[in-house]
Design a protein around this motif. Structure first.
Motif, mmCIF file in Angstrom:
data_model
loop_
_atom_site.group_PDB
_atom_site.id
_atom_site.type_symbol
_atom_site.label_atom_id
_atom_site.label_comp_id
_atom_site.label_asym_id
_atom_site.label_seq_id
_atom_site.Cartn_x
_atom_site.Cartn_y
_atom_site.Cartn_z
ATOM 1 N N LEU A 14 48.656 40.380 35.025
ATOM 2 C CA LEU A 14 48.672 41.843 35.042
ATOM 3 C C LEU A 14 47.268 42.380 34.821
ATOM 4 N N PHE A 15 46.507 41.726 33.944
ATOM 5 C CA PHE A 15 45.141 42.131 33.638
ATOM 6 C C PHE A 15 44.157 41.053 34.112
ATOM 7 N N GLY A 16 44.326 40.612 35.337
ATOM 8 C CA GLY A 16 43.497 39.526 35.853
ATOM 9 C C GLY A 16 42.029 39.932 35.963
ATOM 10 N N ALA A 17 41.142 39.074 35.475
ATOM 11 C CA ALA A 17 39.708 39.357 35.513
ATOM 12 C C ALA A 17 38.976 38.501 36.538
ATOM 13 N N GLY A 18 39.704 37.721 37.322
ATOM 14 C CA GLY A 18 39.079 36.923 38.364
ATOM 15 C C GLY A 18 38.110 35.886 37.817
ATOM 16 N N GLU A 19 37.043 35.657 38.572
ATOM 17 C CA GLU A 19 36.064 34.634 38.193
ATOM 18 C C GLU A 19 35.367 34.957 36.882
ATOM 19 N N ALA A 20 35.305 36.220 36.520
ATOM 20 C CA ALA A 20 34.618 36.607 35.286
ATOM 21 C C ALA A 20 35.268 35.979 34.065
ATOM 22 N N GLY A 21 36.556 35.692 34.148
ATOM 23 C CA GLY A 21 37.239 35.102 33.008
ATOM 24 C C GLY A 21 36.638 33.781 32.574
ATOM 25 N N ARG A 22 36.075 33.039 33.527
ATOM 26 C CA ARG A 22 35.498 31.733 33.198
ATOM 27 C C ARG A 22 34.178 31.854 32.444
ATOM 28 N N LEU A 23 33.576 33.032 32.489
ATOM 29 C CA LEU A 23 32.301 33.224 31.789
ATOM 30 C C LEU A 23 32.480 33.448 30.299
ATOM 31 N N PHE A 24 33.700 33.797 29.895
ATOM 32 C CA PHE A 24 33.928 34.151 28.501
ATOM 33 C C PHE A 24 34.953 33.207 27.888
ATOM 34 N N THR A 25 34.560 31.947 27.896
ATOM 35 C CA THR A 25 35.315 30.884 27.243
ATOM 36 C C THR A 25 34.371 30.181 26.281
ATOM 37 N N ASP A 26 34.930 29.450 25.343
ATOM 38 C CA ASP A 26 34.091 28.686 24.412
ATOM 39 C C ASP A 26 33.216 27.687 25.158
ATOM 40 N N SER A 27 33.796 27.045 26.171
ATOM 41 C CA SER A 27 33.027 26.044 26.925
ATOM 42 C C SER A 27 31.849 26.678 27.642
ATOM 43 N N ALA A 28 32.063 27.855 28.225
ATOM 44 C CA ALA A 28 30.979 28.539 28.927
ATOM 45 C C ALA A 28 29.880 28.941 27.953
ATOM 46 N N GLU A 29 30.258 29.364 26.749
ATOM 47 C CA GLU A 29 29.256 29.762 25.760
ATOM 48 C C GLU A 29 28.428 28.558 25.314
#
Length: 440
Positions: A14-29
């Motif tokens: 419902l609140f899909g953020a697309g590819e941006a979602g992968r930028l805000f994960t612990d692994s990405a940080e």
């Protein structure tokens, strides 16, 4: 309910953020911070601040070694920042203490954390620009196609004068054009490297502090601010403000779509809509409602960030932690809003628009009538006369055009009651918006 809708298996689509979602994960940080550490070692080796052989080993290891973020949780809780735990874990995994001792040389946790954040924000802006340009292309085509399709314009929720559907679409899109145009300057003024050491003085780097910061900026493709910004959160706030404005601009479209698709108006139709569990006739404007909710959340989160924009002294844990709580959610709000808007399919319903223009006896043409009469009498007298005749329309139930023709038979009223001839600059605005999009 999950702590964040963006991470929820139930609400995530419902609140899909697309590819941006992968930028805000612990692994990405963690990956971003390792990239900063590796690049820092590389430029320090080149400048002779640490042994070049150790710099090469560290840089290579940051590209090869992966760290489990959950393994850093205890140290993060103890230290209030993940960098000390990351450095300790990396040195252990590297299994080369003679080289690993030079990791993180002279830097402080905030340097690594903030610079890693900027790497992810840079990618976020790339994704948002791409998607906003695609959305604008769709809006431009819609505006141009319907540049001359008349519909009621409304102020305070009441019929005002005729506008065109194309101009309404242009009003949705113009703020987005300007936001995209701002990105070049935003990148220059906000996507900065941070390398200032423990209290922002760069003392551990000696006379090469400025040159080292510039070299790190070049190595990472970020800007060199030429100064410390540990206690100046302007770069973060500028990006946050831009993101909140993106969400707010899209909420304007959402608000209009909720109103124009509602029962009794129905001047627009959504290609996709939601249903009710008990009322089969319902076609709920789900996506427009998502846009509205995301903007409200984005504005609140931006407010939280502004409240933390005056950190105490050289570093303020409370202010910094507020950023961690608020900024990722704000980033995902903006990304989700753009993703949602791109999925919208909006179609005009010309018949409903035409019917609406003739509601209440066609009094939406009252202003046009008053200006035509003003060619034959004073403007105040013309306005007063039209007000009186509008009262007769309501009382007698007869159309404004008929009453006006009877009252002023000597006045040529051709075109006054044809909405297509009363659109003013609306068609030009629609086409001008489309041209601006193509020129972006």
């Amino acid at each position: 309910m999950a702590g964040s809708v963006f991470d929820s298996g139930l609400y995530g689509k419902l609140f899909g953020a697309g590819e941006a979602g992968r930028l805000f994960t612990d692994s990405a940080e963690v990956r971003a911070m390792l990239l900063v550490e590796g690049t820092l070692a590389k430029v320090q080796g080149r400048m002779g601040l640490i042994p070049e052989i150790s710099a090469a080993a560290i840089h290579r290891a940051t590209l090869e070694i992966t760290l489990d973020p959950s393994g850093l949780a205890t140290a993060t809780a103890q230290n209030g920042v993940p960098v000390p735990g990351l450095v300790a874990a990396f040195r252990k995994e590297m299994q080369a203490p003679e080289h690993a001792q030079y990791l993180h040389w002279g830097a402080t946790s905030q340097d690594i954390h903030d610079t890693g954040l900027m790497l992810r924000l840079r990618q976020l802006l790339v994704l948002l620009e791409r998607d906003l340009r695609a959305l604008l292309s769709d809006l431009a085509a819609l505006a141009e196609t319907h540049a001359e399709l008349p519909m009621p314009g409304r102020t305070y929720g009441q019929h005002a004068t005729a506008v065109s559907f194309g101009s309404v679409v242009a009003h949705w899109g113009w703020p987005l054009v300007e936001l995209v145009a701002e990105l070049e300057a935003l990148r220059r003024s906000a996507l900065w490297v941070s390398l200032s050491g423990a209290a922002g003085t760069g003392a551990a780097f000696g006379p090469q502090a400025g040159a080292l910061r510039a070299a790190l900026a070049e190595g990472l493709g970020l800007g060199d601010p030429g100064r410390s910004w540990h206690a100046d959160r302007g770069p973060v706030l500028r990006i946050a403000g831009w993101l909140a404005r993106v969400a707010t601009a899209l909420a304007k479209m959402g608000e209009d779509l909720v109103l124009l698709t509602q029962s009794g108006i129905g001047e627009l139709r959504l290609g996709t809509s939601g249903g009710s569990s008990t009322m089969p006739q319902k076609q709920n404007p789900v996506a427009p409602s998502v846009l509205i909710a995301l903007a409200r959340q984005a504005v609140a989160l931006n407010g939280a960030l502004l409240s933390a924009g005056a950190p105490r002294q050289e570093r303020d844990g409370g202010a910094w932690f507020t950023e961690w709580l608020s900024l990722p959610q704000l980033c995902l709000c903006a990304a989700s809003a753009v993703e949602t808007a791109r999925g919208l399919r909006v179609e005009p319903v010309p018949g409903a628009m035409a019917e609406a223009l003739e509601l209440n006896g066609g009094v939406i043409h009252a202003e046009a009538l008053s200006f035509r009469l003003a060619e034959h009498m004073g403007r105040p007298e013309a306005q007063a006369a039209v007000k009186e005749i509008c009262k007769r329309v309501a009382k007698e139930g007869r159309p404004l055009a008929a009453l006006a023709g009877e009252t002023w038979p000597e006045v040529e009223l051709g075109g006054v009651f044809d909405a297509r001839q009363q659109l003013g600059e609306a068609p030009g605005e629609a086409r001008g918006f489309a041209r601006a999009v193509r020129a972006l």
